[in-house]
Design an enzyme around this catalytic site. Structure first.
Site, mmCIF file in Angstrom:
data_model
loop_
_atom_site.group_PDB
_atom_site.id
_atom_site.type_symbol
_atom_site.label_atom_id
_atom_site.label_comp_id
_atom_site.label_asym_id
_atom_site.label_seq_id
_atom_site.Cartn_x
_atom_site.Cartn_y
_atom_site.Cartn_z
ATOM 1 N N ASP A 39 1.063 -0.991 -0.240
ATOM 2 C CA ASP A 39 0.348 0.589 -0.031
ATOM 3 C C ASP A 39 0.630 1.258 -0.495
ATOM 4 O O ASP A 39 2.155 1.809 -1.066
ATOM 5 C CB ASP A 39 -0.857 0.457 1.300
ATOM 6 C CG ASP A 39 -1.681 1.096 1.219
ATOM 7 O OD1 ASP A 39 -2.802 0.204 0.595
ATOM 8 O OD2 ASP A 39 -1.910 1.660 1.330
ATOM 9 N N ARG A 40 0.535 2.258 0.587
ATOM 10 C CA ARG A 40 1.742 3.508 1.098
ATOM 11 C C ARG A 40 3.067 3.389 1.409
ATOM 12 O O ARG A 40 3.994 3.890 0.913
ATOM 13 C CB ARG A 40 1.245 4.711 2.151
ATOM 14 C CG ARG A 40 -0.867 4.827 1.917
ATOM 15 C CD ARG A 40 -0.882 5.106 0.919
ATOM 16 N NE ARG A 40 -0.587 7.095 0.689
ATOM 17 C CZ ARG A 40 -0.297 7.657 -0.908
ATOM 18 N NH1 ARG A 40 -1.763 6.485 -1.140
ATOM 19 N NH2 ARG A 40 -0.808 8.224 -1.249
ATOM 20 N N ARG B 118 5.024 2.682 -1.744
ATOM 21 C CA ARG B 118 5.128 3.086 -2.672
ATOM 22 C C ARG B 118 6.014 4.507 -1.881
ATOM 23 O O ARG B 118 6.801 4.771 -2.857
ATOM 24 C CB ARG B 118 4.051 4.943 -2.554
ATOM 25 C CG ARG B 118 2.909 4.374 -2.910
ATOM 26 C CD ARG B 118 1.729 5.189 -3.406
ATOM 27 N NE ARG B 118 0.558 4.462 -3.958
ATOM 28 C CZ ARG B 118 0.410 4.160 -5.047
ATOM 29 N NH1 ARG B 118 0.915 4.000 -5.691
ATOM 30 N NH2 ARG B 118 -0.850 3.072 -5.235
ATOM 31 N N TRP C 52 -8.054 9.049 -1.820
ATOM 32 C CA TRP C 52 -6.750 9.364 -2.447
ATOM 33 C C TRP C 52 -7.117 11.442 -2.556
ATOM 34 O O TRP C 52 -6.549 11.852 -2.147
ATOM 35 C CB TRP C 52 -6.878 9.180 -3.905
ATOM 36 C CG TRP C 52 -6.070 7.706 -3.431
ATOM 37 C CD1 TRP C 52 -5.607 6.647 -2.707
ATOM 38 C CD2 TRP C 52 -4.387 7.790 -4.347
ATOM 39 N NE1 TRP C 52 -5.323 5.151 -3.452
ATOM 40 C CE2 TRP C 52 -4.699 6.262 -4.211
ATOM 41 C CE3 TRP C 52 -3.915 8.078 -5.970
ATOM 42 C CZ2 TRP C 52 -3.237 5.482 -4.729
ATOM 43 C CZ3 TRP C 52 -2.664 7.613 -6.355
ATOM 44 C CH2 TRP C 52 -2.637 6.261 -6.175
ATOM 45 N N HIS D 109 -6.828 -6.619 -0.482
ATOM 46 C CA HIS D 109 -5.943 -5.885 -1.089
ATOM 47 C C HIS D 109 -4.666 -6.201 0.792
ATOM 48 O O HIS D 109 -3.654 -5.830 -0.034
ATOM 49 C CB HIS D 109 -6.149 -4.434 -0.646
ATOM 50 C CG HIS D 109 -5.151 -3.815 -0.254
ATOM 51 N ND1 HIS D 109 -4.382 -3.086 -1.176
ATOM 52 C CD2 HIS D 109 -5.431 -2.602 0.556
ATOM 53 C CE1 HIS D 109 -3.942 -2.247 -1.018
ATOM 54 N NE2 HIS D 109 -4.263 -1.465 0.451
#
Length: 303
Positions: free
Chosen positions: A110-111, A114, A156, A283
């Site tokens: 997830d984040r 990134r 988002w 997820h």
């Protein structure tokens, strides 16, 4: 407040001062080092089922990102630092160096995925391998934005709104928000949290009740809509590619599964050596399918 259960028994707990504030991390296992980076709306606790499987043959380092969990939540600057992914990645490199690891593998969900790929682009000399769990690059998400994507990833834009709009919305409903996001991301029915350990949920709920943590979450997403995207655009314009081998794992009911092409195809625009596969879950791979997630990770790390 009732003390939270330790989901990493036998691990060392460390607090490392960094350029993004004090970072709290758990360290366990032995062997070549692997950095595990969590996502929203969770903490490093999300790896409590996966980390022991990797720690059999690797030293695992499980931090809380800046502003999350037990790590420091600093006041943001005008560019949304230290919650942009470059600042977070720089801080985690500092953590790994403080533990004596100059070269290490990185796994991010997830984040945290990134942060993981930004760290790898910015510090190629430090990363041996990269695995991203259920994400594609931030710029690719924005480039594919349409009505369907906006409905799927509404958070988002909601969390990226100017302060204090999302902070005000979450102030008295942050736990409801957490429950909503966790339920939305699994293969179960809405409102079913059975794939999560109740002790882990206690950690997430304790963290997200704190106003400075809510602010940090919003700054994370504000950075994703501005600074992070600018960094991606600069690298794409320069033709900069991830040189380390990349493993992409995603859930058949996860977010990347809804793109027109496979996540592997998308990541090949950003990295020279990419492989990947879909897992039968939603997820939250490390908690929904820890065994199925660990198997390809261990093959990849030992290859």
């Amino acid at each position: 407040m009732t003390p939270l259960d330790d989901l990493f028994p036998g691990y060392d707990s460390v607090v490392v001062p960094t350029s993004a504030g004090a970072i709290s991390a758990r360290v366990g296992g032995s062997g070549s080092p692997v950095l595990l980076i969590h996502g929203h709306p969770q903490t490093g606790v999300m790896y409590h089922r996966l980390a022991p499987r990797l720690a059999v043959s690797h030293t695992v380092v499980v931090p809380d990102l800046p502003g999350y969990g037990e790590s420091e939540a600093r006041e943001p600057d005008a560019a949304h630092g230290p919650y942009d992914k470059r600042s977070m990645g720089n801080a985690l490199v500092e953590v790994m160096h403080s533990l004596g690891h100059d070269r290490f593998a990185v796994i991010g969900h997830d984040r945290g995925g990134r942060v993981a790929y930004r760290l790898t682009l910015d510090h190629p000399e430090n990363v041996t391998k990269l695995s991203v769990l259920d994400i594609v690059p931030t710029l690719e998400v924005w480039d594919s934005w349409d009505r369907e994507r906006g409905m799927q990833l509404y958070h988002w834009t909601m969390l990226a709104q100017q302060s204090p709009i999302p902070e005000t919305l979450l102030k008295d409903s942050s736990v409801d928000w957490l429950n909503l996001i966790l339920s939305w991301g699994t293969t179960g029915t809405f409102g079913d949290y059975s794939v999560f350990d109740e002790r882990a949920l206690d950690h997430y709920r304790a963290f997200i009740r704190q106003p400075d943590r809510i602010r940090a979450i919003c700054e994370d997403y504000r950075a994703g809509a501005t600074t992070d995207t600018e960094h991606d655009e600069a690298d794409r314009a320069a033709g900069k590619m991830i040189q380390a081998p990349v493993l992409v794992l995603w859930g058949v009911r996860g977010v990347p599964a809804n793109h027109d092409v496979t996540p592997v195809d998308i990541w090949r625009r950003w990295a020279v050596d990419v492989r990947g596969e879909a897992l039968r879950c939603g997820h939250f791979l490390p908690e929904e399918a820890p065994e199925a997630t660990a198997e390809p990770l261990l093959r990849f790390l030992s290859d």
